[in-house]
Scaffold this motif. Structure first.
Motif, mmCIF file in Angstrom:
data_model
loop_
_atom_site.group_PDB
_atom_site.id
_atom_site.type_symbol
_atom_site.label_atom_id
_atom_site.label_comp_id
_atom_site.label_asym_id
_atom_site.label_seq_id
_atom_site.Cartn_x
_atom_site.Cartn_y
_atom_site.Cartn_z
ATOM 1 N N HIS A 161 0.848 -1.191 0.000
ATOM 2 C CA HIS A 161 0.000 0.000 0.000
ATOM 3 C C HIS A 161 0.890 1.251 0.000
ATOM 4 O O HIS A 161 1.501 1.579 1.020
ATOM 5 N N HIS A 164 -1.530 5.927 -0.838
ATOM 6 C CA HIS A 164 -1.898 6.936 0.163
ATOM 7 C C HIS A 164 -0.702 7.814 0.534
ATOM 8 O O HIS A 164 -0.860 8.982 0.871
ATOM 9 N N LEU A 219 -2.837 12.758 10.726
ATOM 10 C CA LEU A 219 -3.709 11.821 10.017
ATOM 11 C C LEU A 219 -2.906 10.841 9.181
ATOM 12 O O LEU A 219 -3.190 9.639 9.163
ATOM 13 N N PHE A 220 -1.895 11.362 8.494
ATOM 14 C CA PHE A 220 -1.069 10.488 7.664
ATOM 15 C C PHE A 220 -0.370 9.439 8.511
ATOM 16 O O PHE A 220 -0.337 8.252 8.142
ATOM 17 N N ALA A 222 -1.270 8.138 11.309
ATOM 18 C CA ALA A 222 -2.235 7.135 11.747
ATOM 19 C C ALA A 222 -2.609 6.190 10.606
ATOM 20 O O ALA A 222 -2.631 4.960 10.769
ATOM 21 N N ILE A 223 -2.896 6.754 9.432
ATOM 22 C CA ILE A 223 -3.290 5.932 8.280
ATOM 23 C C ILE A 223 -2.122 5.066 7.815
ATOM 24 O O ILE A 223 -2.283 3.868 7.528
ATOM 25 N N ASP A 224 -0.931 5.664 7.740
ATOM 26 C CA ASP A 224 0.233 4.911 7.275
ATOM 27 C C ASP A 224 0.592 3.802 8.263
ATOM 28 O O ASP A 224 1.036 2.717 7.835
ATOM 29 N N TRP A 226 -1.524 2.123 10.059
ATOM 30 C CA TRP A 226 -2.489 1.049 9.830
ATOM 31 C C TRP A 226 -2.110 0.230 8.587
ATOM 32 O O TRP A 226 -2.088 -0.997 8.619
ATOM 33 N N TYR A 227 -1.799 0.933 7.490
ATOM 34 C CA TYR A 227 -1.390 0.217 6.276
ATOM 35 C C TYR A 227 -0.081 -0.536 6.494
ATOM 36 O O TYR A 227 0.119 -1.624 5.943
ATOM 37 N N TRP A 453 -10.380 11.261 -1.750
ATOM 38 C CA TRP A 453 -9.413 11.526 -0.693
ATOM 39 C C TRP A 453 -9.443 13.004 -0.290
ATOM 40 O O TRP A 453 -9.507 13.339 0.895
ATOM 41 N N ILE A 457 -10.771 14.388 3.312
ATOM 42 C CA ILE A 457 -9.756 14.819 4.278
ATOM 43 C C ILE A 457 -9.574 16.329 4.271
ATOM 44 O O ILE A 457 -9.585 16.974 5.327
#
Length: 471
Positions: A161, A164, A219-220, A222-224, A226-227, A453, A457
């Motif tokens: 991934h 993002h 935010l990035f 947190a998202i990164d 998770w991925y 996106w 966001i």
């Protein structure tokens, strides 16, 4: 440049002797003149999804077709001389300086290889975005994007991934980071040329910039993260291990000097006033701009000569992304001519309702409406002329705008820079970063996929900024 060779021959056949033509009166134009521009936007948005192979092989021909769909009817209605003059103006005053600058930054940044065993963890990725945000205001969003996108993609080449990462890179580095100085983004540079102090935006939209970038980075991360966990075992093996072990360093260091040369030439062209100029089919070409472009071409050639081949090989440097952007923006710069003219007509033009909406009932400017009007138009149009339209709508006097109407000028500045991230075409580096990522095998979102996106966001953050700073 097959596209502009074709269009040049067409323009010359329409007008054997090009003559100066008056500016288009946008108030007399129908919205139908915007169809070719809308056609290019829809082609960019839809065809890569519904007909990817056709788009990949024929997008240049489609751009030519939409460009001629504007140029030929314009020649019939307004005369071949007017059509030729508009073509020359788009070519000499806007497109060539744009492509020359972009090519110089693309080449110079492509000649810098950041070596070392970079591994794309959430901490490293967030750090690169933060560094890029800082650099963007001093070397431009394009320069910072071209410098850092390759090592960022290379650092994440062992992850499934990655899209993002590139999307947030566009948000932070290619747009929001360029909001603090006139070097960061073209709209602010135009404001500087109009008389806005060099550090005015730093003093007046720093809180908004800090808020936007800080929230995006959190935010990035947190998202990164998770991925990163989803990638599991894949991230533990690196299919293309970086050269040079773990030691961080740079190859092609001469390009840092050349990068400073690019910045110096851009500043020179904006600050040096000269009465020496030439007129080509009604388009003035000034000495500072000409020397800037010649200097940028020289820097591009010097970079190609002095950069070791191994650096280009390590960077997987190629001209494909630059050619794609050059072709697409050739059509955009041509077909946008009547759209910008209609905007410049103000309340008397087809977009008069938009221009009127930024003024309150008591005649005072509405900063929130200026922010959204400037931003939404900058999402799809060239943000530099959009900035100028609303700068002039707000009175056009820099002394007054920097003091009495400081909130309004801050809204115009923030809207034109921040909301360039709403679409791939909102700012030139967006499309360039997308092309480089896809060239390296990253499956990027479609035009509308990217907007999911940005709407999910960015738009909520813009709404929050409106209530906090622009009421």
């Amino acid at each position: 440049m097959k596209l502009f060779r074709t269009l040049t021959l067409t323009a010359l056949s329409l007008a054997p002797a090009l003559a100066a033509a008056a500016d288009i009166d946008g108030g007399q134009l129908s919205l139908l003149w915007g169809v070719p521009f809308a056609g290019i936007l829809l082609s960019i948005a839809l065809l890569p999804m519904v007909a990817p192979l056709f788009w990949h092989h024929h997008f240049g021909k489609l751009v030519v077709g939409w460009s001629l769909a504007f140029l030929l009817p314009f020649a019939v209605v307004f005369g071949p001389q007017a059509a030729g003059a508009q073509f020359v103006h788009a070519l000499a005053a806007e497109y060539l300086p744009f492509v020359i600058l972009l090519s110089a930054l693309f080449t110079v940044a492509g000649g810098i290889y950041i070596r070392g065993n970079l591994r794309g963890s959430p901490v490293l990725n967030t750090g690169i975005l933060l560094v890029g945000a800082v650099l963007a205001s001093f070397m431009g969003t394009t320069g910072a994007s071209m410098l850092l996108i390759r090592p960022l993609i290379r650092a994440n080449d062992n992850r499934r991934h990655v899209a993002h990462v590139v999307v947030f890179f566009i948000f932070v580095v290619s747009n929001a980071g360029g909001s603090l100085t006139p070097l960061g983004d073209p709209p602010l540079f135009l404001g500087f040329l109009k008389g806005v102090d060099f550090f005015w935006t730093l003093r007046h939209i720093f809180p908004e910039t800090l808020f936007l970038i800080a929230v995006l980075l959190v935010l990035f991360f947190a998202i990164d993260s998770w991925y990163f966990r989803q990638d599991g075992e894949l991230r533990r093996t690196d299919p293309t291990p970086d050269s040079g072990g773990a030691a961080l360093g740079f190859d092609g260091k001469i390009n840092f000097v050349l990068l400073l040369g690019v910045v110096a030439l851009v500043l020179m062209s904006g600050m040096w006033k000269s009465s020496v100029q030439w007129t080509i089919a009604g388009t003035p070409v000034g000495l500072p701009g000409l020397l800037r472009d010649l200097g940028l071409i020289a820097i591009t050639l010097v970079s190609l000569v002095l950069t070791p081949r191994q650096v280009h090989s390590d960077n997987q440097f190629g001209w494909g992304p630059m050619q794609e952007v050059a072709k697409l923006f050739a059509g955009i710069f041509l077909t946008i001519i009547p759209v910008i003219a209609m905007l410049k007509a103000g309340v008397n033009g087809p977009f008069g309702a938009i221009v009127s909406a930024v003024t309150r009932a008591d005649g005072q400017p509405d900063p929130a409406m200026y922010f959204w009007a400037t931003g939404l138009l900058s999402s799809f149009l060239d943000n530099a002329p959009t900035y100028l339209v609303f700068f002039n709508t707000a009175g056009g006097d820099p002394a007054t705008l920097m003091t009495t109407y400081a909130t309004t000028l801050a809204a115009i500045s923030a809207g034109s820079v921040f909301m360039g991230a709403n679409t791939y075409i909102g700012n030139a580096p967006n499309l360039m970063v997308k092309a480089i990522a896809e060239d390296r095998g990253v499956k990027m979102p479609s035009f509308f996929g990217y907007m999911l996106w940005s709407c999910g966001i960015l738009v909520p953050l813009f709404i929050a900024m409106t209530f906090i700073w622009l009421r």
